[in-house]
Design an enzyme around this catalytic site. Structure first.
Site, PDB file in Angstrom:
ATOM      1  N   GLU A  81       0.803  -1.219   0.000  1.00 49.89           N
ATOM      2  CA  GLU A  81       0.000   0.000   0.000  1.00 49.89           C
ATOM      3  C   GLU A  81       0.839   1.274   0.000  1.00 49.89           C
ATOM      4  O   GLU A  81       0.311   2.370  -0.201  1.00 49.89           O
ATOM      5  CB  GLU A  81      -0.943  -0.010   1.211  1.00 49.89           C
ATOM      6  CG  GLU A  81      -2.053  -1.041   1.067  1.00 49.89           C
ATOM      7  CD  GLU A  81      -2.947  -1.146   2.292  1.00 49.89           C
ATOM      8  OE1 GLU A  81      -2.577  -0.593   3.341  1.00 49.89           O
ATOM      9  OE2 GLU A  81      -4.010  -1.782   2.192  1.00 49.89           O
ATOM     10  N   GLU A 112       7.468 -21.937   7.935  1.00 51.05           N
ATOM     11  CA  GLU A 112       7.959 -21.046   8.989  1.00 51.05           C
ATOM     12  C   GLU A 112       9.031 -21.698   9.854  1.00 51.05           C
ATOM     13  O   GLU A 112       9.675 -21.027  10.653  1.00 51.05           O
ATOM     14  CB  GLU A 112       6.810 -20.575   9.874  1.00 51.05           C
ATOM     15  CG  GLU A 112       6.195 -21.656  10.747  1.00 51.05           C
ATOM     16  CD  GLU A 112       5.152 -21.066  11.701  1.00 51.05           C
ATOM     17  OE1 GLU A 112       5.338 -21.229  12.908  1.00 51.05           O
ATOM     18  OE2 GLU A 112       4.179 -20.459  11.223  1.00 51.05           O
TER      19      GLU A 112
END
Length: 271
Positions: A81, A112
Site C-alpha cells: 500500500e 515457517e
C-alpha cells in the site's frame, strides 16, 4: 529457554459454541478494545525503530518486512500500500512471507520452521547494511524470522521486530524490538485476532510516520498518491482546489497534465 506466551493462554471466555451471535460479537469487540491500549504502551519502542527506518531510507536504503502466516500477510499488505498511497517505488518497502507468494493465499506447511530460507529470501533482494529488516511474529518464536534476523545482525543490517509476547526469542534477537502484549485471544491461540490487529496498527504507524518524515505528505494530504482510479482522481482534483484559487475544471486540467497532485500545485505556483 522457556518463557510465557500470553498469546497461547486460554481465552477469558469459555463455551463459545453456546453463546448467541450478539454475545459473541460483543465479547470479541470488548477484547479488541484492549488492543490500542497495548499499542500505546509500546510507543517508545515504535519510535526507536521508526527513527532507524527513516534514517536508512533517507540514505537510500529499503525497508523489509518478513513473517509467516498472518504476520507475513500483514507485512505484505502494508508494503503493497505504500506505492499507491505515497507514490514511492515498489522496491522501497518490501514484504516477504515464508513459503513465498503462494503462502499469501494458502498456508505452506512447515515453511515457517526453516532456519535458512529467510536469509536466502533476503539475499534474493541483495540485502545490505543500507537496509532495515523488521521481523513480524505474534508468538515471537518463528524460526524463519529469528534465523534471518540473526544473519542480518551478523552482517551489520539494522533489525527490528513486532511481536505480541514479552521477552520472546525474536525480541531478544532484534536490535529494535516492539512488544505489544495483547493477552489471550478470544479463540485460544488464534493470533490472527487481537495480535493481528496490534501488528496492523503498528505497521500503519511505522510506514505512515516514515513516509511523512520523508516528505511524502503535505499538510495532511497524500499529494504523491497514484491516480489509479476515478475516486483518487476526484480526490486529487479536490486537493488541488483546496490548495489553489482555481475552479474544478482548471484543477482537472492541471492534474491531467501533470499526473500528480504535488507537481500540479508546484507547476501552478511557478507560472
Amino acid at each position: 529457554m522457556q518463557y510465557e506466551r500470553t498469546t497461547e493462554k486460554d481465552s477469558n471466555y469459555n463455551n463459545l459454541e453456546e453463546m448467541s451471535i450478539s454475545a459473541l460479537l460483543s465479547a470479541i469487540n470488548k477484547e479488541d478494545q484492549t488492543v490500542p491500549l497495548a499499542v500505546e504502551k509500546a510507543i517508545r519502542q515504535i519510535e526507536k525503530l521508526t527513527e532507524q527506518i527513516v534514517l536508512k531510507l533517507r540514505q537510500g536504503g529499503r525497508l523489509f518486512y518478513m513473517g509467516a502466516g498472518t504476520s507475513g500477510r500483514l507485512g505484505i499488505v502494508d508494503a503493497s500500500e505504500c506505492p499507491p498511497t505515497f507514490g514511492v517505488s515498489y522496491d522501497l518497502v518490501v514484504g516477504i512471507i515464508a513459503g513465498g507468494d503462494t503462502a499469501i493465499r494458502k498456508a505452506v506447511e512447515f515453511a515457517e520452521d526453516s532456519t535458512t530460507q529467510g536469509w536466502e529470501d533476503l539475499q534474493s533482494y541483495s540485502i545490505s547494511s543500507n537496509d532495515v529488516v523488521v521481523g513480524i511474529a505474534a508468538s515471537g518464536t518463528t524460526p524463519y524470522v529469528i534465523a534471518a534476523l540473526e544473519k542480518c545482525n551478523k552482517n551489520g543490517i539494522v533489525t527490528g521486530c513486532i511481536t505480541c509476547n514479552a521477552g520472546s526469542p525474536l525480541a531478544n534477537t532484534a536490535q529494535y524490538p516492539i512488544e505489544v502484549v495483547v493477552g489471550p485471544e478470544f479463540v485460544t491461540g488464534s493470533s490472527r485476532m487481537k495480535a493481528g490487529t496490534a501488528q496492523k496498527l503498528v505497521l500503519n504507524m511505522l510506514s505512515t510516520t516514515t513516509m511523512i518524515q520523508l516528505g511524502r505528505v503535505k499538510g495532511n494530504k497524500m499529494v504523491d498518491m497514484q491516480l489509479s482510479n476515478d475516486k483518487l482522481v476526484d480526490r486529487g482534483i479536490r486537493m488541488i482546489m483546496q490548495a489553489l484559487p482555481i475552479s474544478k475544471e482548471e484543477a482537472a486540467t492541471l492534474l491531467n497534465e501533470h499526473k500528480n497532485v504535488r507537481k500540479a500545485i508546484e507547476a501552478y505556483g511557478n507560472k
